[in-house]
Write an enzyme that holds these catalytic residues in place. Structure first.
Site, mmCIF file in Angstrom:
data_model
loop_
_atom_site.group_PDB
_atom_site.id
_atom_site.type_symbol
_atom_site.label_atom_id
_atom_site.label_comp_id
_atom_site.label_asym_id
_atom_site.label_seq_id
_atom_site.Cartn_x
_atom_site.Cartn_y
_atom_site.Cartn_z
ATOM 1 N N LYS A 9 0.835 -1.200 0.000
ATOM 2 C CA LYS A 9 0.000 0.000 0.000
ATOM 3 C C LYS A 9 0.880 1.265 0.000
ATOM 4 C CE LYS A 9 -3.859 -2.124 2.585
ATOM 5 N NZ LYS A 9 -4.433 -2.162 3.965
ATOM 6 N N TYR A 49 -12.576 -2.429 -2.444
ATOM 7 C CA TYR A 49 -13.009 -2.401 -1.041
ATOM 8 C C TYR A 49 -14.525 -2.297 -0.880
ATOM 9 C CZ TYR A 49 -8.253 -2.198 0.875
ATOM 10 O OH TYR A 49 -6.957 -2.499 1.267
ATOM 11 N N PHE A 57 -14.543 3.483 8.684
ATOM 12 C CA PHE A 57 -13.212 3.751 8.143
ATOM 13 C C PHE A 57 -13.187 3.753 6.616
ATOM 14 C CE2 PHE A 57 -13.511 -0.841 8.975
ATOM 15 C CZ PHE A 57 -13.112 -1.384 7.760
ATOM 16 N N ARG A 85 -1.212 -14.337 4.204
ATOM 17 C CA ARG A 85 -1.837 -13.562 5.291
ATOM 18 C C ARG A 85 -1.039 -13.733 6.597
ATOM 19 N NH1 ARG A 85 -6.553 -10.737 4.339
ATOM 20 N NH2 ARG A 85 -7.179 -10.765 6.525
ATOM 21 N N THR A 91 -4.706 -7.813 10.769
ATOM 22 C CA THR A 91 -5.060 -6.484 10.250
ATOM 23 C C THR A 91 -4.574 -5.371 11.173
ATOM 24 O OG1 THR A 91 -7.021 -7.514 9.276
ATOM 25 C CG2 THR A 91 -7.010 -5.106 9.428
ATOM 26 N N ARG A 102 3.353 -6.747 9.489
ATOM 27 C CA ARG A 102 2.608 -5.694 10.184
ATOM 28 C C ARG A 102 3.113 -5.516 11.617
ATOM 29 N NH1 ARG A 102 -3.234 -7.366 7.565
ATOM 30 N NH2 ARG A 102 -3.253 -5.874 5.844
ATOM 31 N N ASN A 112 -1.352 -0.052 7.583
ATOM 32 C CA ASN A 112 -0.858 -1.406 7.867
ATOM 33 C C ASN A 112 -0.147 -2.074 6.682
ATOM 34 O OD1 ASN A 112 -3.127 -1.894 6.369
ATOM 35 N ND2 ASN A 112 -4.106 -3.251 7.853
ATOM 36 N N HIS A 115 -1.885 -5.423 1.523
ATOM 37 C CA HIS A 115 -3.162 -6.110 1.345
ATOM 38 C C HIS A 115 -2.865 -7.510 0.847
ATOM 39 C CE1 HIS A 115 -7.217 -7.166 0.056
ATOM 40 N NE2 HIS A 115 -6.635 -7.666 -1.025
ATOM 41 N N GLU A 126 -9.929 -10.980 -7.073
ATOM 42 C CA GLU A 126 -9.077 -9.783 -6.978
ATOM 43 C C GLU A 126 -7.999 -9.783 -8.061
ATOM 44 O OE1 GLU A 126 -9.663 -8.978 -2.171
ATOM 45 O OE2 GLU A 126 -7.704 -9.622 -2.916
HETATM 46 P P1 IDP Z 1 -7.178 -6.969 5.827
HETATM 47 O O1 IDP Z 1 -6.440 -5.920 5.028
HETATM 48 O O2 IDP Z 1 -6.293 -7.579 6.872
HETATM 49 O O3 IDP Z 1 -7.858 -8.010 4.967
HETATM 50 P P2 IDP Z 1 -9.839 -5.845 6.317
HETATM 51 O O4 IDP Z 1 -10.663 -6.106 7.521
HETATM 52 O O5 IDP Z 1 -10.268 -6.477 5.031
HETATM 53 O O6 IDP Z 1 -8.320 -6.207 6.661
HETATM 54 O O7 IDP Z 1 -9.780 -4.263 6.126
HETATM 55 C C1 IDP Z 1 -9.245 -3.718 4.949
HETATM 56 C C2 IDP Z 1 -8.335 -2.585 5.319
HETATM 57 O O8 IDP Z 1 -9.115 -1.535 5.868
HETATM 58 C C3 IDP Z 1 -7.287 -2.882 6.395
HETATM 59 O O9 IDP Z 1 -6.132 -3.507 5.892
HETATM 60 C C4 IDP Z 1 -6.995 -1.502 6.916
HETATM 61 O O10 IDP Z 1 -6.110 -0.807 6.050
HETATM 62 C C5 IDP Z 1 -8.361 -0.836 6.835
HETATM 63 N N1 IDP Z 1 -9.082 -0.921 8.112
HETATM 64 C C6 IDP Z 1 -9.729 -1.973 8.632
HETATM 65 N N2 IDP Z 1 -10.279 -1.696 9.818
HETATM 66 C C7 IDP Z 1 -9.955 -0.399 10.063
HETATM 67 C C8 IDP Z 1 -10.212 0.502 11.148
HETATM 68 O O11 IDP Z 1 -10.869 0.154 12.147
HETATM 69 N N3 IDP Z 1 -9.702 1.765 11.036
HETATM 70 C C9 IDP Z 1 -8.989 2.179 9.949
HETATM 71 N N4 IDP Z 1 -8.725 1.364 8.916
HETATM 72 C C10 IDP Z 1 -9.191 0.093 8.962
HETATM 73 MG MG MG Z 2 -9.482 -7.821 3.704
#
Ligand code: IDP
Ligand code: MG
Length: 150
Positions: A9, A49, A57, A85, A91, A102, A112, A115, A126
């Site tokens: 990212k 997304y 968020f 993963r 996450t 991470r 973070n 992806h 994807e």
């Molecule tokens: P992932 O990237 O580990 O699959 P997801 O739950 O799919 O996690 O969320 C997608 C992305 O959205 C996360 O990687 C992160 O960048 C962002 N995200 C998720 N939850 C939050 C939050 O509570 N605050 C801010 N950003 C968030």
């Molecule tokens: Mg995800």
């Protein structure tokens, strides 16, 4: 053979961590299938997304992912989705296992670094969203038989 989309990212690109991410996936034994350095459009960000639309968020996530270039890649291998993963870590960086990307390089969920696809089905979807079929390279490595059981 499972495939996953992997994104470094904008924060990972800005912090010069593209090589670190690639290095860890290579060392894991995964095989690179495709890669491109690109600016993400709002349209692509929203499609990618879509599952998070409506969450608090969401708006910040769309502007984060489209704020600067990303390194988009496809990686494959046995158990690629779970393995990648795991290499990324949870996450929320403070919940990510020590040794994961991470954990080692991030502090906040909204920055973070990476992806990775969360299921084999989403991996295929994807990859199709981010890459044209002709951008995917089918190849073998001499070492594959020492990393892949079959
Ligand atoms: P992932 O990237 O580990 O699959 P997801 O739950 O799919 O996690 O969320 C997608 C992305 O959205 C996360 O990687 C992160 O960048 C962002 N995200 C998720 N939850 C939050 C939050 O509570 N605050 C801010 N950003 C968030
Ligand atoms: Mg995800």
């Amino acid at each position: 053979m499972e495939r996953s989309l992997v994104l470094v990212k904008p924060d990972g690109v800005q912090r010069a961590l593209i090589g670190e991410v690639i290095s860890r996936l290579e060392r894991r034994g995964l095989r690179l299938v495709a890669a491109k350095f690109m600016q993400v459009s709002t349209e692509l960000a929203e499609t990618h997304y879509a599952v998070h639309k409506g969450k608090p968020f969401y708006e910040g996530l769309i502007s984060y992912i489209s704020s600067a270039p990303v390194m988009a890649m496809v990686w494959e291998g046995p158990n690629a989705v779970a393995a990648i993963r795991q290499t990324m870590g949870s996450t929320r960086p403070t919940e990510a296992a020590p040794g994961s990307l991470r954990h080692d390089f991030a502090l906040e969920v909204g920055r973070n670094l990476t992806h990775a696809s969360d299921s084999v089905e989403n991996g295929a979807n994807e990859v199709a969203l981010w890459f044209k079929p002709e951008e995917l390279v089918d190849w073998n490595r001499e070492v594959d038989r020492w990393t892949f059981e079959k």
